[in-house]
Design a protein around this motif. Sequence first.
Motif, short mmCIF file in Angstrom:
data_model
loop_
_atom_site.label_atom_id
_atom_site.label_comp_id
_atom_site.label_asym_id
_atom_site.label_seq_id
_atom_site.Cartn_x
_atom_site.Cartn_y
_atom_site.Cartn_z
N GLN A 111 45.26 41.36 42.31
CA GLN A 111 44.33 42.38 42.77
C GLN A 111 43.01 42.20 42.04
O GLN A 111 42.95 42.24 40.81
N ARG A 112 41.96 41.95 42.80
CA ARG A 112 40.67 41.70 42.20
C ARG A 112 39.93 43.00 41.95
O ARG A 112 40.06 43.96 42.69
N ASP A 113 39.12 42.98 40.90
CA ASP A 113 38.25 44.14 40.72
C ASP A 113 36.92 43.87 41.40
O ASP A 113 35.94 44.58 41.18
N LEU A 114 36.89 42.83 42.25
CA LEU A 114 35.71 42.52 43.05
C LEU A 114 35.99 42.89 44.50
O LEU A 114 37.06 42.61 45.03
N THR A 115 35.02 43.49 45.12
CA THR A 115 35.15 43.79 46.55
C THR A 115 34.02 43.10 47.29
O THR A 115 32.90 43.03 46.82
#
Length: 893
Positions: free
Chosen positions: A98-102
């Motif tokens: 799960q990335r903390d980038l969107t």
Amino acid sequence: MKNLWNSIVESFKSIKSWSDFATRANLTVEIIRRIILYSLAGILILMGLAFGLGVGYVSSLTSQVQVPTKHEMRSQLQDVNNSATLYFSNGEKIENLQRDLTGKSISLSEMSPYLKKAIVSTEDSDFYRHNGVVPKSIVRAIISDITGIGAQTGGSTLTQQTVKMQLLSSETTWKRKAVEIFLAMRVDKYFTKKEILEDYLNAATFGRNNKGQNIQGVSAAAQGLFGKSAKELNIAESAFIAGLPQSPSIYTPYDMKGKLKDDYSLGLKRKNIVLFRMYRDNKITKTQYDQARKFDLKSDFQKPAKADSKSIKYGYLYNTLTEQARTILIKRLAKNDGLEYSTLKKDKALYDKYYTQADTELHSKNYKIHSTINKDLYVAMNKQAQLYKGNLGTVHTDNAKDPNTGKSIKVSEPVQNGSVLLDNKTGQVLAFVGGVNFKKSQINHAFDTQRSPGSSIKPLITYAPAIENGLIGSQTMLADFKTKYKGYAPTDYGETIQNKFLSAREALEESYNIPAVNLYNYIRSKNVSSKSYMTKMGIDISNKEYAQLGITLGGMDKGVSVLKQASAFSTFANKGVHVDPYVVKDVTEPSGKQIYKHKSSKTRVFTKQTSYIIKNMLHGVVTKGTASALSYEANFSTKNLFGKTGTSNNYRDNWFIGSTDGVTMASWIGYDNFYGNNYNLASNSTDLNQEIWANMANAVYKEDPGVMNVHKKFTKPAGVDSYKVDKETGTSTGTIEYNGITSKVNQHTTTSLYYKGKPKDMSYSDFAIGGKSKNYKLFWDNYFGKSNGYGVVKQLGDDSKSSDELASENGSGRTSGFSNSTNNNDSSDVTTNSSTSTSTSRTTNTTTSNGTSETGTGSSGSSGGTTAVTDESSSAGSTGGSGEAGIIDPTTE
């Protein structure tokens, strides 16, 4: 040089005419000219040599790189959702981290032309003129890096930055830089400038949005900052976004919660610098430059909003693989910087730095983490855990204080389960159960919590070392009478005492405590160190703990994880060789290079002879001992199954570990006891744990019968000696003198297995470990017909339950007559002679087993000592029978 100058001076002093002067002047000029030419030649040679060495070095570095194909590069360059990917053992994808980038990818035509111009002017004004790299910039950066003089520019083009973001890790090494240059030229050769610019604008990070999320790509930046598409951005907005990649965390206007910072003036100043560069490069007019500088961005920023939550399918597995992969990267990054991991662990600030760097790598680079987890077995075990969790015990609900806010909150604590399935030969973790509800508790009870192992530690720490050193055989007698060691008075399950001598086999089958304490005390008196064996099996215990007799019953300061206990137990199935357990097979970096591969570590702990004897004895646990229920709960043959139960004091923890030739499965149940609670399991927890173990084992067998290899027999190796011994004494048959009469003792015989040692000769006394004179007198009086209470279970304390009730609670399969496991290894065959040895009339007491021995209590003393067993997952720790937080009585199970 001084001599040369003096020579020239003397030469001019001796001039006698202008003709002579001209001749000598010409000669001097020629000498100086040649010196200069030779010096220049030397410099050029050295530069050429340095260049050649540099090229050779770069060539040697890049030759080790797995060069991606054009298609592979295209795929990686366009992937803006870069993050590590987790895989099952068969290569099937588990999940992307799960990335903390969107963000999302858009085409160049969907972007504002001002945005494209702003990025090029700011990041790489020569973008359309170079071939992926700018040599002078690289040289300038190298000189700056070496000397520390000048600006730290890095010398990176947009192409290099794109390669670094999408194809490489963020290591700061010369090797990575050389590979970056090599790949940048390759990318520039294969792709157009428009394609490269598009990839950069989709991959670069632009700080946080109004939801507090880290954003990637200009599409997410436009929406998250200004609430519009990237194509609709004006000059000022484009310049602001273009200025963010240099330092996103500093220039972004939003904080972690999505609120506008009190001061975001640095971002606005950076916007003005970008505008000036656009004007300088003739990308905008003077009028446009002035208008954009005056544009009010503050009113243009989005209002704070709430981010959407994301769910993870395989929560415990996801967290475990992420944690282990992160540790692998931390070690690698530290090694590249010349640091030892052990040194790193001692410096919290330094460790946090590498932790953050490794975590960022995993969440922003396309690493591939391949695990040992068999998907079918993992799903099968966890399904059974979910189906059975409601039967494990009461879910306690209570009010507690939130440690973070200090407010009163309602909490519920279910009985947790941690289970591990190990491949004995390889050490691979094939499957595990981390807990019963990931949403409510992310603590992995299979890997991360440490609990008292109870009696499951007995064969590891006491019985196997005793057999290994020839101190006992399977039928050696152990005393189970009331005893005390310097104030430490152990008892069997339910504060009982069997009041008789027991064979080592029966004591282990029924998990009696007093015999185990007597045996542990005995091997210590013979200078046998259990520590050397336990350490080799991966279990670390302090010298202070080893000095306490309660350690043989599981009394430990910190306890042990389910993974480590299962791994240690698998040593027996693996013929005495311990194989380190692991769950990550290998890790591949974005370029495709494998940066980690597990190296199997095997250690000889016990001989194959000792391992066979222990397996033979522990087989009785599942046929007629404390885990006999498995003989009808299992849907597979248990002829070659061996195992051990374990219960800590007051039913705090319950264990069952079972092994076949193929696998070892360990199951633990218990409460976390968060918030200072003191919840214990029900009195029938042994039955419950065996049932959930059986359900999981049945599910594994149904999915893959071959992995358990239940039909493989444990063959007796050479060196295991079988002796015919007297059933009641464990010695060779013979005669004793009783009341002045010599009597032959051989009515009941059985087989005792030994490694190194052999049975003692028949004697009146000293045939049992821990026996005292009054114990031997009680035994022989009873043997020759006196009814004196020998073998009648005694119960201490206030518990009024009968021995049968205690046995029922413990789930123990009771035996009558001569209690020994009858299995296919004929180690417990009993032969009864029909003739009597003397004319004396007597009645033989058949040592009927009454009661069970899973747990016990006793007063602590200086020798046995009360030891603390804490659960590191709980802030309050485990609470023992005394009711004091963090205390477990050493007389556990």
